[in-house]
Design a protein around this motif. Structure first.
Motif, PDB file in Angstrom:
ATOM      1  N   GLY A   1       0.813  -1.211   0.000  1.00 29.17           N
ATOM      2  CA  GLY A   1       0.000   0.000   0.000  1.00 29.17           C
ATOM      3  C   GLY A   1       0.844   1.257   0.000  1.00 29.17           C
ATOM      4  N   ALA A   2       1.947   1.258   0.753  1.00 34.55           N
ATOM      5  CA  ALA A   2       2.837   2.422   0.802  1.00 34.55           C
ATOM      6  C   ALA A   2       3.487   2.675  -0.550  1.00 34.55           C
ATOM      7  CB  ALA A   2       3.896   2.214   1.881  1.00 34.55           C
ATOM      8  N   ALA A   3       3.888   1.596  -1.240  1.00 35.17           N
ATOM      9  CA  ALA A   3       4.499   1.752  -2.567  1.00 35.17           C
ATOM     10  C   ALA A   3       3.508   2.381  -3.543  1.00 35.17           C
ATOM     11  CB  ALA A   3       4.980   0.395  -3.079  1.00 35.17           C
ATOM     12  N   ARG A   4       2.273   1.883  -3.528  1.00 32.98           N
ATOM     13  CA  ARG A   4       1.258   2.466  -4.414  1.00 32.98           C
ATOM     14  C   ARG A   4       0.954   3.905  -4.024  1.00 32.98           C
ATOM     15  NH1 ARG A   4      -3.607   0.727  -4.257  1.00 32.98           N
ATOM     16  NH2 ARG A   4      -3.542  -0.686  -2.441  1.00 32.98           N
ATOM     17  N   LEU A   5       0.978   4.177  -2.708  1.00 33.88           N
ATOM     18  CA  LEU A   5       0.716   5.533  -2.239  1.00 33.88           C
ATOM     19  C   LEU A   5       1.783   6.506  -2.733  1.00 33.88           C
ATOM     20  CD1 LEU A   5      -0.879   7.527  -0.469  1.00 33.88           C
ATOM     21  CD2 LEU A   5       0.526   6.784   1.469  1.00 33.88           C
ATOM     22  N   ILE A   6       3.053   6.095  -2.684  1.00 32.05           N
ATOM     23  CA  ILE A   6       4.139   6.966  -3.130  1.00 32.05           C
ATOM     24  C   ILE A   6       3.997   7.277  -4.618  1.00 32.05           C
ATOM     25  CG2 ILE A   6       6.628   7.039  -3.551  1.00 32.05           C
ATOM     26  CD1 ILE A   6       6.980   5.505  -0.912  1.00 32.05           C
TER      27      ILE A   6
END
Length: 528
Positions: A122-127
């Motif tokens: 989720g963090a990767a997609r958020l970035i």
């Protein structure tokens, strides 16, 4: 010559001044575009274990991470410095994934690693989404302000530098140990005091869930022994009622309830409240299992259930929510009233350390109002009254033959004080069908799951009931104790209850509490 030199100098100064103003405008537009793009588009939804969660980035001078857990409050972590803040908001609890986690102990062991993976993805997609949103925001704003391709391009480049630099600074200033030192807000301020219990719950729950897989099957096996009971055979016109209470958000309880509903051919399920723990919006999905029972479901609100909880129950196609009202189902007329309190946080509740006079008055007044509702329904005869707290039952004496309640997390059968000339009233207090939820695992001995099957003859008189207890400590246990009511005619002071224990295929059955027909009002408590 001098005039020409001064003129050239003024022109150069004017050119540099104009370029500086343009550069400052591009930087300002890029910054505003990054902020707007981040606020509008810097968020993604992802699954974290059984939760649907939203991750969002926002500009912040102090950095850090916020984890919001409605309605409990939030956890604050000093996770990083820099001009960005990460917010994680846990949303709806997915019933299917929750039940899968509980029913399979192997899934419980994988929760931590899966959660880390879910957060990382989720963090990767958020970035990536934040960078894209910031770039798009800057380009659109620059196009509106400058209407010049070159300046728009410069604005896009600057937005990438600003966004990448901010995220890079956050990454370089990570404080891994900050995760061990959260700050608590809202109801979670009490969390540090129960960390030990929470760890104990996590340790014991895996064993408990493993036992429940065997327990559900044992309930079915136990039912096959009922044919050997010579003392009572339900007639074809018998109405079978399953009384449950205080599920407290335990998804494992639904497995046992479904088994009992099918094996005992239940006609109607009665729930006397506390189906959730905090009454929050994310918990509302827990009640979706009601519809899967495909039997009439009569419910009253407990002190842990909010109006939103009651509304979620009411949306189920087979459910009826009673609150100072009556319904007729399966030939039985049932009246019920929800608990007047909403006290999910017992530490700050006025009932946290015992019933104060004010709270006791609230609880008793609920019973008085329900008694008035029942009397106003005359000549219609009410067969069962429902209250959550047994302390509400006193005013109902003489108005109905049977009152069902919960709240105290253990079984009791009492005869309410009788006024001469009035019908006798029995009070059945159910244990916790959810094993008191996670709270039931705080001690060394998990609270067993409790429920009762009530048998009514075609005249709506209670003829018998089965107390079912599922669960235990370190052993797979199931017990069923049948009680036959002899001489149940209204007003007969010799009416009695005869227990007939039935042992299932598991060792050391749990003994149900003895029944008492001695006069005496139930003792007010604040359990639940």
């Amino acid at each position: 010559m001098t005039t020409a030199w001064h003129g050239g100098r003024r022109a150069a100064t004017s050119t540099w001044g104009r370029r500086t103003r343009i550069a400052a405008a591009i930087v300002a537009v890029s910054l505003v575009g990054v902020v707007l793009g981040t606020l509008l588009g810097g968020r993604v939804e992802t699954d974290i274990g059984p939760f649907r969660a939203q991750l969002a980035l926002s500009p912040s001078a102090s950095g850090g991470t916020t984890v919001r857990i409605p309605p409990l409050g939030a956890l604050e972590f000093d996770s990083h410095d820099g001009p960005t803040r990460l917010t994680v908001q846990l949303g709806a609890l997915d019933q299917r994934r929750t039940e899968a986690l509980i029913s399979d102990p192997g899934n419980l062991d994988r929760i931590s690693s899966l959660a880390v993976r879910d957060v990382s993805e989720g963090a990767a997609r958020l970035i990536l989404r934040t960078i894209g949103a910031a770039l798009l925001g800057s380009l659109l704003l620059a196009a509106l302000v400058f209407r010049n391709v070159r300046r728009v391009a410069w604005s896009g480049v600057l937005s990438l530098v600003i966004t990448g630099g901010s995220l890079g600074l956050a990454g370089l200033t990570l404080h891994p140990r900050a995760l061990e030192e959260p700050r608590y807000e809202g109801l979670l301020v009490n969390a540090p005091a129960i960390v030990g219990d929470a760890r104990s719950i996590a340790t014991n729950y895996g064993k408990y869930a493993d036992q429940l897989q065997r327990l559900v099957g044992n309930v079915s096996k136990l039912y096959t022994t009922l044919s050997a009971l010579p003392v009572y055979e339900p007639s074809p016109g018998t109405t079978r009622v399953l009384h449950i209470s205080d599920l407290h958000l335990n998804p494992s309880a639904w497995q046992v309830i479904r088994t009992v509903v099918e094996q005992f051919n239940i006609d109607v399920v009665i729930d006397t409240g506390d189906i959730t723990d905090w009454g929050s919006e994310p918990e509302a999905s827990f009640v979706n299992s009601i519809g899967q029972l495909k039997k009439p479901y009569v419910y009253i609100r407990g002190n842990h259930d909010s109006s939103a909880t009651a509304a979620a129950v009411a949306k189920q196609p087979n459910a009826t929510v009673l609150d100072q009202s009556l319904t007729k189902v399966a030939g039985l007329t049932i009246a019920g009233a929800g608990d007047p309190r909403f006290t999910p946080d017992k530490e700050t509740s006025p009932a946290g350390s015992g019933l104060t006079t004010q709270v006791a008055d609230q609880v008793i007044t609920t019973g008085e109002r329900l008694a008035a509702t029942i009397r106003s329904a005359a000549p219609q005869k009410v067969d069962i009254a429902l209250v959550h707290d047994p302390a509400s039952a006193g005013p109902l004496s003489g108005t109905v033959p049977l009152v069902l309640s919960g709240h105290v997390h253990h079984r009791e059968v009492l005869r309410l004080p009788q006024v001469d000339g009035e019908q006798p009233t029995q009070l059945f207090v159910e244990g916790s069908t959810g094993g008191a939820g996670l709270r039931g695992l705080e001690g060394e001995k998990p609270t067993p799951l409790s429920m009762s099957v009530l048998y009514f003859d075609p005249g709506q008189k209670l003829q018998a009931y089965d107390d079912i207890t599922v669960g235990g400590t370190g052993e797979a246990q199931v017990s069923l104790e049948r009680h036959i009511i002899t001489n149940p005619a209204a007003g007969d002071p010799k009416a009695s209850v005869t227990p007939t224990p039935t042992r299932g295929p598991t060792p050391t059955p749990t003994v149900s509490p003895s029944n008492s027909s001695a006069p005496g009002a139930p003792v007010p408590t604040t359990t639940g």
